[in-house]
Design an enzyme around this catalytic site. Structure first.
Site, PDB file in Angstrom:
ATOM      1  N   TYR A  83      -9.953  -1.562   0.676  1.00 41.70           N
ATOM      2  CA  TYR A  83      -8.874  -0.927  -0.085  1.00 41.70           C
ATOM      3  C   TYR A  83      -9.145   0.570  -0.233  1.00 41.70           C
ATOM      4  O   TYR A  83      -8.281   1.414   0.045  1.00 41.70           O
ATOM      5  CB  TYR A  83      -8.752  -1.580  -1.461  1.00 41.70           C
ATOM      6  CG  TYR A  83      -7.515  -1.165  -2.230  1.00 41.70           C
ATOM      7  CD1 TYR A  83      -6.350  -1.911  -2.172  1.00 41.70           C
ATOM      8  CD2 TYR A  83      -7.507  -0.005  -2.996  1.00 41.70           C
ATOM      9  CE1 TYR A  83      -5.210  -1.529  -2.871  1.00 41.70           C
ATOM     10  CE2 TYR A  83      -6.381   0.384  -3.697  1.00 41.70           C
ATOM     11  CZ  TYR A  83      -5.234  -0.387  -3.626  1.00 41.70           C
ATOM     12  OH  TYR A  83      -4.107   0.011  -4.315  1.00 41.70           O
ATOM     13  N   HIS A 124       0.821  -1.223   0.000  1.00 44.56           N
ATOM     14  CA  HIS A 124       0.000   0.000   0.000  1.00 44.56           C
ATOM     15  C   HIS A 124       0.855   1.274   0.000  1.00 44.56           C
ATOM     16  O   HIS A 124       0.426   2.311   0.490  1.00 44.56           O
ATOM     17  CB  HIS A 124      -1.001   0.004   1.163  1.00 44.56           C
ATOM     18  CG  HIS A 124      -2.148  -0.932   0.944  1.00 44.56           C
ATOM     19  ND1 HIS A 124      -3.401  -0.522   0.559  1.00 44.56           N
ATOM     20  CD2 HIS A 124      -2.216  -2.286   1.025  1.00 44.56           C
ATOM     21  CE1 HIS A 124      -4.201  -1.577   0.430  1.00 44.56           C
ATOM     22  NE2 HIS A 124      -3.496  -2.666   0.709  1.00 44.56           N
ATOM     23  N   GLY A 148      -8.500 -12.861  -7.548  1.00 52.54           N
ATOM     24  CA  GLY A 148      -8.675 -12.655  -6.112  1.00 52.54           C
ATOM     25  C   GLY A 148      -7.621 -13.339  -5.272  1.00 52.54           C
ATOM     26  O   GLY A 148      -7.832 -13.620  -4.094  1.00 52.54           O
ATOM     27  N   SER A 157      -5.790  -9.190 -12.426  1.00 49.53           N
ATOM     28  CA  SER A 157      -6.336  -8.054 -13.179  1.00 49.53           C
ATOM     29  C   SER A 157      -5.250  -7.377 -14.006  1.00 49.53           C
ATOM     30  O   SER A 157      -5.451  -7.078 -15.188  1.00 49.53           O
ATOM     31  CB  SER A 157      -7.028  -7.059 -12.256  1.00 49.53           C
ATOM     32  OG  SER A 157      -6.248  -6.824 -11.130  1.00 49.53           O
ATOM     33  N   SER A 197      -2.438 -10.643  -8.716  1.00 50.28           N
ATOM     34  CA  SER A 197      -2.815  -9.656  -9.729  1.00 50.28           C
ATOM     35  C   SER A 197      -3.212 -10.236 -11.074  1.00 50.28           C
ATOM     36  O   SER A 197      -2.604  -9.975 -12.115  1.00 50.28           O
ATOM     37  CB  SER A 197      -1.736  -8.600  -9.921  1.00 50.28           C
ATOM     38  OG  SER A 197      -2.374  -7.481 -10.492  1.00 50.28           O
ATOM     39  N   ASP A 226       1.003  -3.220  -9.781  1.00 51.76           N
ATOM     40  CA  ASP A 226       0.681  -4.467 -10.483  1.00 51.76           C
ATOM     41  C   ASP A 226       0.943  -4.368 -11.986  1.00 51.76           C
ATOM     42  O   ASP A 226       1.566  -5.249 -12.591  1.00 51.76           O
ATOM     43  CB  ASP A 226      -0.795  -4.837 -10.279  1.00 51.76           C
ATOM     44  CG  ASP A 226      -1.165  -4.928  -8.819  1.00 51.76           C
ATOM     45  OD1 ASP A 226      -0.251  -5.000  -7.975  1.00 51.76           O
ATOM     46  OD2 ASP A 226      -2.367  -4.923  -8.514  1.00 51.76           O
TER      47      ASP A 226
HETATM   48  C1  GLA Z   1      -3.178  -4.167  -4.940  1.00 49.55           C
HETATM   49  C2  GLA Z   1      -3.209  -2.934  -5.799  1.00 49.55           C
HETATM   50  C3  GLA Z   1      -1.817  -2.302  -5.880  1.00 49.55           C
HETATM   51  C4  GLA Z   1      -1.233  -2.089  -4.499  1.00 49.55           C
HETATM   52  C5  GLA Z   1      -1.358  -3.350  -3.649  1.00 49.55           C
HETATM   53  C6  GLA Z   1      -0.965  -3.132  -2.225  1.00 49.55           C
HETATM   54  O1  GLA Z   1      -2.419  -5.161  -5.522  1.00 49.55           O
HETATM   55  O2  GLA Z   1      -3.642  -3.246  -7.100  1.00 49.55           O
HETATM   56  O3  GLA Z   1      -1.881  -1.084  -6.594  1.00 49.55           O
HETATM   57  O4  GLA Z   1      -1.810  -0.986  -3.875  1.00 49.55           O
HETATM   58  O5  GLA Z   1      -2.684  -3.852  -3.651  1.00 49.55           O
HETATM   59  O6  GLA Z   1       0.374  -2.800  -2.134  1.00 49.55           O
END
Ligand code: GLA
Length: 404
Positions: A245, A56, A143, A149, A147, A194
């Site tokens: 988030y 984060h 999920g 996505s 990542s 990501d």
């Molecule tokens: C997800 C978000 C990223 C980042 C992380 C936490 O993966 O897509 O942008 O904020 O959480 O570090």
């Protein structure tokens, strides 16, 4: 070291075992042929990622240390005439979606929401009125904190850019894909971690990124000394639902505004004096969120230096500290994640282990002595049970686009 294919949990409902072993681009192409009765002309593939350090920190303008991993999403496509784009995925339970890119995201329904990522990228790069047939295959479970996505966004971008004959840098692809993910087709308020990892990944390398300046560098991950283990708890999380988030992001911004007297909403832009003078008067929970991000930026810098100087034990310690901060200050873990992390932190051969990604489920990432992978997995299964999907993997190449 054994490969992830040998370490999958065979009976996992959300595991990695279902179709792996056949290249995702080939699977996307086969799916395209059977769905559209024609051959695709272009393909793209892009990897998932592990967040090694920097939890984060990205949307706070901070630092991250990340790596693309050897699990990919493949997209094959062809430009078609007429206004309708057709999108199909091999994931069970999804019908072919029919999307008019010019009509925007308002046309998405509960059934077609899943293809907002693909439609958003096509809409971003295509000339007005363009339409496509698209097929998607993926080994990146959604999920899961790896990542999925970003992998589908960046794979689609790589394919469509190749089809349009446009050449832009991997960082520009990452920035565009983040804009799509933040924008109306998806609406997730994520940072750049990501998409950057998926676009810029390189075999054998971790990637350090300054999320404010976009300066980045490669940091060697010596695969003979340091293995990556991803343990998916199969507890699903979602980032686009306006839940934890988004609220964490607001708390960080509120803390930055208070610490700076309204000058900035980026924690990265807070000076040391502003931080030390003001942090105790920031109300909770924003105070703890800001403490986490502040310390985490330091851990990314320290951990990166450790890696560069070959201090793997010191690097691992930063991962353990990162996880403790997630658990106690950022409060984005869950009991399953904490249990797996605690078992691994006290297992021989594990240098460090932490939550990977947004949180509240998904995966932990451990950096390990690669010669001990079998005993680590045996201990984890005996202490936690079989409800995990486990991959031993390595830093891998980023996205690729190709003409077929
Ligand atoms: C997800 C978000 C990223 C980042 C992380 C936490 O993966 O897509 O942008 O904020 O959480 O570090």
């Amino acid at each position: 070291m054994r490969t992830h294919r040998e370490l999958q949990t065979p009976d996992s409902a959300l595991g990695y075992d279902i179709r792996m072993g056949i290249d995702v681009t080939l699977r996307a192409t086969q799916l395209f042929l059977s769905a559209f009765d024609a051959a695709p002309e272009y393909a793209g593939s892009a990897p998932g990622r592990v967040e090694l350090l920097g939890n984060h920190t990205d949307y706070n303008g901070g630092f991250v240390l990340t790596a693309a991993v050897d699990i990919r999403t493949g997209v094959s496509l062809r430009r078609v005439s007429g206004g309708m784009t057709r999108i199909i995925t091999e994931l069970p339970g999804h019908q072919t979606a029919h999307i008019n890119l010019s009509a925007g995201p308002a046309q998405l329904t509960a059934e077609t929401q899943w293809c907002g990522y693909v439609a958003g990228v096509l809409d971003y790069f295509s000339p007005p009125g363009a339409a496509w047939d698209v097929a998607i295959a993926s080994d990146v479970p959604d999920g899961s904190g790896i990542s999925s996505s970003a992998a589908v966004l960046v794979a689609t971008a790589s394919a469509v850019l190749t089809a349009l004959g446009k050449s832009i840098s991997p960082m520009e692809i990452a920035v565009a894909c983040r804009a799509v993910e933040n924008g109306p087709w998806v609406g997730a308020p994520v940072g750049l971690l990501d998409q950057f990892s998926s676009a810029c990944g390189e075999s054998g390398m971790a990637l350090f990124l300054d999320c404010k300046t976009f300066d980045w560098k490669r940091v060697p991950l010596h695969a003979d000394q340091l293995g990556i283990l991803i343990v998916n708890t199969n507890i699903k999380h979602a980032l686009a639902d306006g839940g934890g988030y988004a609220s964490r992001r607001k708390e960080c911004e509120a803390a930055a505004l208070q610490l700076s007297g309204g000058r900035t909403s980026l924690l990265r832009d807070i000076s040391l004096i502003e931080y030390s003078d003001g942090i105790e008067s920031v109300e909770q929970p924003a105070q703890n969120r800001a403490r986490h991000v502040w310390d985490e930026n330091g851990r990314v810098q320290l951990g990166t230096s450790c890696l560069e100087s070959g201090d793997i034990v010191g690097f691992g310690a930063q991962l353990n500290a990162s996880h403790a901060s997630c658990r106690l200050l950022f409060e984005n873990t869950c009991s399953e994640i904490d249990n797996v992390q605690a078992i691994l932190e006290h297992t021989d051969g594990v240098y460090g282990v932490k939550l990977s990604g947004g949180g509240w489920g998904g995966s932990v990432v451990a950096v390990i002595n690669p010669t001990t992978v079998d005993s680590i997995v045996t201990k984890l299964k005996s202490d936690y049970g079989d409800r995990l999907s486990i991959l031993a993997t390595s830093a891998s190449a980023g996205a690729q686009g190709m003409a077929l």
